[in-house]
Motif scaffolding. Structure first.
Motif, PDB file in Angstrom:
ATOM      1  N   ASN A 167      -4.612 -12.285  -0.335  1.00 13.19           N
ATOM      2  CA  ASN A 167      -3.447 -11.739  -1.018  1.00 13.19           C
ATOM      3  C   ASN A 167      -2.148 -12.240  -0.374  1.00 13.19           C
ATOM      4  OD1 ASN A 167      -2.123  -9.888  -2.869  1.00 13.19           O
ATOM      5  ND2 ASN A 167      -1.627  -8.688  -1.044  1.00 13.19           N
ATOM      6  N   TYR A 168      -1.181 -12.598  -1.233  1.00 20.45           N
ATOM      7  CA  TYR A 168       0.091 -13.131  -0.763  1.00 20.45           C
ATOM      8  C   TYR A 168       1.247 -12.176  -1.065  1.00 20.45           C
ATOM      9  CZ  TYR A 168      -2.486 -17.455  -0.130  1.00 20.45           C
ATOM     10  OH  TYR A 168      -3.391 -18.396   0.281  1.00 20.45           O
ATOM     11  N   THR A 169       0.947 -10.965  -1.431  1.00 18.13           N
ATOM     12  CA  THR A 169       1.960  -9.948  -1.688  1.00 18.13           C
ATOM     13  C   THR A 169       1.495  -8.644  -1.066  1.00 18.13           C
ATOM     14  OG1 THR A 169       0.928  -9.395  -3.796  1.00 18.13           O
ATOM     15  CG2 THR A 169       2.721 -10.986  -3.860  1.00 18.13           C
ATOM     16  N   VAL A 170       2.405  -7.679  -1.022  1.00 23.45           N
ATOM     17  CA  VAL A 170       2.023  -6.353  -0.557  1.00 23.45           C
ATOM     18  C   VAL A 170       1.139  -5.716  -1.633  1.00 23.45           C
ATOM     19  CG1 VAL A 170       2.853  -4.075   0.119  1.00 23.45           C
ATOM     20  CG2 VAL A 170       4.138  -6.134   0.780  1.00 23.45           C
ATOM     21  N   LEU A 171      -0.067  -5.318  -1.261  1.00 22.36           N
ATOM     22  CA  LEU A 171      -1.042  -4.813  -2.234  1.00 22.36           C
ATOM     23  C   LEU A 171      -0.637  -3.463  -2.786  1.00 22.36           C
ATOM     24  CD1 LEU A 171      -4.504  -5.659  -0.702  1.00 22.36           C
ATOM     25  CD2 LEU A 171      -3.532  -6.570  -2.803  1.00 22.36           C
ATOM     26  N   PRO A 172      -0.785  -3.293  -4.117  1.00 20.77           N
ATOM     27  CA  PRO A 172      -0.605  -1.943  -4.690  1.00 20.77           C
ATOM     28  C   PRO A 172      -1.678  -1.002  -4.156  1.00 20.77           C
ATOM     29  CG  PRO A 172      -0.568  -3.632  -6.393  1.00 20.77           C
ATOM     30  CD  PRO A 172      -1.040  -4.301  -5.147  1.00 20.77           C
ATOM     31  N   GLU A 173      -1.341   0.283  -3.997  1.00 19.39           N
ATOM     32  CA  GLU A 173      -2.291   1.250  -3.464  1.00 19.39           C
ATOM     33  C   GLU A 173      -3.505   1.432  -4.368  1.00 19.39           C
ATOM     34  OE1 GLU A 173      -0.283   4.875  -2.749  1.00 19.39           O
ATOM     35  OE2 GLU A 173       1.034   4.081  -1.175  1.00 19.39           O
ATOM     36  N   ALA A 174      -3.319   1.167  -5.687  1.00 14.78           N
ATOM     37  CA  ALA A 174      -4.421   1.389  -6.639  1.00 14.78           C
ATOM     38  C   ALA A 174      -5.518   0.340  -6.506  1.00 14.78           C
ATOM     39  CB  ALA A 174      -3.892   1.395  -8.071  1.00 14.78           C
ATOM     40  N   LEU A 175      -5.229  -0.755  -5.806  1.00 12.02           N
ATOM     41  CA  LEU A 175      -6.196  -1.841  -5.710  1.00 12.02           C
ATOM     42  C   LEU A 175      -6.946  -1.756  -4.391  1.00 12.02           C
ATOM     43  CD1 LEU A 175      -4.194  -4.873  -7.138  1.00 12.02           C
ATOM     44  CD2 LEU A 175      -6.066  -3.653  -8.222  1.00 12.02           C
ATOM     45  N   SER A 176      -8.272  -1.743  -4.493  1.00  8.51           N
ATOM     46  CA  SER A 176      -9.114  -1.756  -3.306  1.00  8.51           C
ATOM     47  C   SER A 176      -9.565  -3.181  -3.029  1.00  8.51           C
ATOM     48  CB  SER A 176     -10.328  -0.849  -3.511  1.00  8.51           C
ATOM     49  OG  SER A 176     -11.135  -1.346  -4.568  1.00  8.51           O
ATOM     50  N   SER A 177     -10.054  -3.392  -1.823  1.00  6.47           N
ATOM     51  CA  SER A 177     -10.565  -4.725  -1.476  1.00  6.47           C
ATOM     52  C   SER A 177     -11.760  -5.101  -2.344  1.00  6.47           C
ATOM     53  CB  SER A 177     -10.950  -4.745   0.006  1.00  6.47           C
ATOM     54  OG  SER A 177     -11.933  -3.739   0.282  1.00  6.47           O
ATOM     55  N   THR A 178     -12.562  -4.105  -2.715  1.00  7.51           N
ATOM     56  CA  THR A 178     -13.710  -4.376  -3.587  1.00  7.51           C
ATOM     57  C   THR A 178     -13.259  -4.847  -4.961  1.00  7.51           C
ATOM     58  OG1 THR A 178     -14.997  -2.678  -2.458  1.00  7.51           O
ATOM     59  CG2 THR A 178     -15.795  -3.406  -4.606  1.00  7.51           C
ATOM     60  N   LYS A 179     -12.236  -4.176  -5.508  1.00  6.17           N
ATOM     61  CA  LYS A 179     -11.722  -4.570  -6.820  1.00  6.17           C
ATOM     62  C   LYS A 179     -11.114  -5.969  -6.754  1.00  6.17           C
ATOM     63  CE  LYS A 179     -11.569  -2.119  -9.852  1.00  6.17           C
ATOM     64  NZ  LYS A 179     -12.502  -1.893 -10.972  1.00  6.17           N
ATOM     65  N   LEU A 180     -10.379  -6.292  -5.651  1.00  3.29           N
ATOM     66  CA  LEU A 180      -9.800  -7.629  -5.506  1.00  3.29           C
ATOM     67  C   LEU A 180     -10.883  -8.695  -5.441  1.00  3.29           C
ATOM     68  CD1 LEU A 180      -6.857  -7.119  -2.985  1.00  3.29           C
ATOM     69  CD2 LEU A 180      -6.707  -7.734  -5.398  1.00  3.29           C
ATOM     70  N   ALA A 181     -11.985  -8.371  -4.744  1.00  4.71           N
ATOM     71  CA  ALA A 181     -13.089  -9.329  -4.660  1.00  4.71           C
ATOM     72  C   ALA A 181     -13.703  -9.579  -6.039  1.00  4.71           C
ATOM     73  CB  ALA A 181     -14.147  -8.818  -3.681  1.00  4.71           C
ATOM     74  N   GLN A 182     -13.800  -8.530  -6.830  1.00  2.00           N
ATOM     75  CA  GLN A 182     -14.323  -8.701  -8.196  1.00  2.00           C
ATOM     76  C   GLN A 182     -13.392  -9.567  -9.026  1.00  2.00           C
ATOM     77  OE1 GLN A 182     -14.810  -4.721  -9.662  1.00  2.00           O
ATOM     78  NE2 GLN A 182     -16.608  -4.290  -8.384  1.00  2.00           N
TER      79      GLN A 182
END
Length: 571
Positions: free
Chosen positions: A202-217
């Motif tokens: 990730n190259y931005t500050v992650l939104p709280e609603a996004l988990s690492s699992t969801k990003l991997a998907q």
């Protein structure tokens, strides 16, 4: 379930099914159209934002190209480079989000200057090695931590080359908070946006609603189908939009939008249809109740009439009012009760006839007993007068009737049935002198079997009367009993006058119908076998004029030790 309830349920189910189909069509059509509209809008918006990010990166790269043309950089004179890079960072650091170290200039060994007294060492870094060994004009690094202020950054590594050979590098730091501001500036259906690569970095500050699992998907979609423009996928609860950022190798501008927000108009329309369905369902139930009363009341009256008829009162009749199906049913019921009444009268008459027949059968059973006792008396009288022929005839006839009676048993051993037909043929041979001879054979495996009584004597009688008696020359009658697997086969053969094709055809047809104008002997035997053992058993007849006749009896093999009363013979 009562008729009224069934009608209400049926009408309600039909209305519900119709609205379910309608709502499904509306949902599919409207949601598809809505999705097409959103996709069209998103393509333009995301492509514009991606170009904006690409242009911003292109500007940074241009700055690096300008810095690379500086004489100090060209000569790699570090006495001039150190104050130059310190001044440069002080001027542009605030603009790009880094208080210190926006730019770094260094040699091929990876050591670079960010100020007069500050250096960095990027040797061994993946992006640095790729910049020094590859042919790309610049390399973007994964997210790293700034050595100057510990802020999250990404680096643009610009290789300095002379004649295609790298001799140094310029690093331009990109503060991730600037990329976050760019991503969060997307106003798209209350969605959240970020920038990442296909590896999930990730190259931005992650939104709280996004988990690492969801990003991997989400990252898996970037690997499988690298898009050339805006694409989207759905995970059921949300839509994921992504588009590549120009000037980057593997960066994507991503946005996640809740499905409920995109489908808000569709859900509103479906809610309106649901209210219409509830209103129509209420109207339908009310109409079904009124309609059911016009049908259930006549049916209730008809059911009451049927119940009274079920108690035995067949004289009652249902009311035949109108011309609808219920009136037709009432007329059919009246016809049925009238017919049942006639059948009951016929059954009473048949029962009376059956009792008379049983009385005649009882009388017929008394007569053979009387005849047998009389023959026994005549036997002793012939014995007293030494009349051998009369003695033999009476003895044979007495044995014949003894087997015929068989204590009233319906099944007797097969050898006794053969003895019975033997006695009959001996009497007939005495009667017709030397006109015929006979043989009776039975294989040993048939000696322990049971069979239906009085089957063979009518066959032998038919052979003598219709085959042998009209024959001008002496004839032979042969009876052979053999076991064939689970069955018994008995052949009654004669070489008498035989039958022509027409007579044989009439006889075979009579076996099927049970009626014959040729006499009842063979047909009666065939019907007795089929009624007792089933349709797979019976008689077959083969004959030809002047060549004799063969009657084959086929019955199942039943051992003597079986309880015949409990055997299902008609299998």
């Amino acid at each position: 379930m009562k008729f009224k309830t069934r009608m209400i349920v049926t009408f309600s189910a039909l209305i519900t099914a119709a609205f379910a189909v309608l709502m499904s069509l509306v949902y599919l059509t409207v949601s598809h159209a809505n999705q097409q509209l959103v996709s069209s809008t998103s393509v333009q918006l995301f492509d514009a934002k991606a170009r904006e990010a690409g242009d911003w990166l292109a500007q940074r790269v241009s700055e690096l190209e300008i810095i690379a043309l500086s004489p100090a950089v060209q000569s790699m004179d570090f006495d001039n480079i150190r104050p130059f890079v310190e001044t440069l960072n002080a001027d542009v650091g605030q603009r790009y989000g880094n208080q210190w170290g926006t730019f770094a200039i260094g040699m091929r060994d990876g050591i670079g200057w960010v100020a007069q007294d500050k250096t960095i060492d990027v040797s061994g870094r993946d992006y640095f090695e790729r910049a020094m060994t590859g042919n790309e004009p610049f390399i973007l690094s994964e997210p790293v931590t700034s050595k100057t202020d510990n802020a999250p950054i990404a680096l643009i590594c610009y290789p300095l080359r002379k004649d295609g050979v790298p001799y140094g590098f310029i690093n331009g730091a990109i503060a991730l908070n600037r990329l976050t501001e760019l991503a969060q500036g997307i106003d798209f259906y209350d969605g959240v946006s970020w920038i990442m690569d296909s590896e999930g970095r990730n190259y931005t500050v992650l939104p709280e609603a996004l988990s690492s699992t969801k990003l991997a998907q989400f990252a898996e979609h970037l690997k499988v189908d690298p898009p050339v423009s805006t694409h989207y996928v759905s995970d059921g609860s949300s839509f994921f939009y992504f588009t590549p950022i120009p000037m980057t190798e593997d960066w994507f501008l991503c946005t996640q939008v809740p499905r409920s927000v995109l489908m808000q108009n569709t859900y509103s329309l479906l809610g309106t249809l649901a209210m219409v369905w509830i209103v129509l369902l209420g109207v339908t139930i009310f109409a079904a109740i009124l309609l059911s009363r016009t049908i259930s009341r006549p049916l209730a009256q008809l059911c009451a009439t049927m119940d009274q008829a079920g108690t035995g009162d067949l004289s009652i009749r249902a009311e035949e009012r109108g011309g609808d199906e219920i009136a037709t049913l009432a007329r059919s019921f009246n016809k049925l009760t009238a017919q049942i009444q006639r059948l009951m009268n016929q059954l009473i008459d048949q029962e009376k006839a059956k009792r008379r027949a049983e009385l005649r059968i009882l009388q017929a059973q008394i007569n053979p007993h009387f005849l047998y006792n009389t023959l026994d008396m005549l036997h002793w009288m012939a014995y007293d007068h030494n009349d051998e022929d009369m003695l033999q005839l009476i003895s044979t006839l007495s044995s014949f009737y003894r087997i015929s009676l068989s204590r009233g048993d319906e099944f007797i051993p097969l050898p006794r049935e053969l003895d019975h037909v033997r006695y009959y043929l001996e009497i007939q041979k005495m009667r017709f002198a030397d006109q015929f001879d006979f043989t009776i054979e039975a294989s040993p495996e048939t000696q322990s079997l049971l069979m239906l009584k009085l089957l063979l004597q009518p066959l032998a009688e038919n052979a003598v009367a219709h085959g042998i008696k009209p024959c001008p020359h002496p004839c032979t009658l042969s009876i052979q009993a053999r076991r064939r697997g689970a069955d018994v086969e008995i052949k009654v053969s004669d070489n008498g006058v035989g039958m022509d094709c027409e007579t044989l055809g009439q006889l075979r047809r009579a076996f099927d119908t049970g009626k014959s104008s040729l006499g009842f002997g063979l047909v009666n035997v065939h019907q007795r076998i089929r009624l007792t053992y089933g349709k797979d058993y019976g008689l077959t007849v083969d004959s030809a004029g002047g060549q004799g006749t063969v009657v084959t009896v086929r019955i199942p093999a039943i051992e003597e030790d079986h309880d015949v009363e409990n055997i299902d013979l008609r299998r």
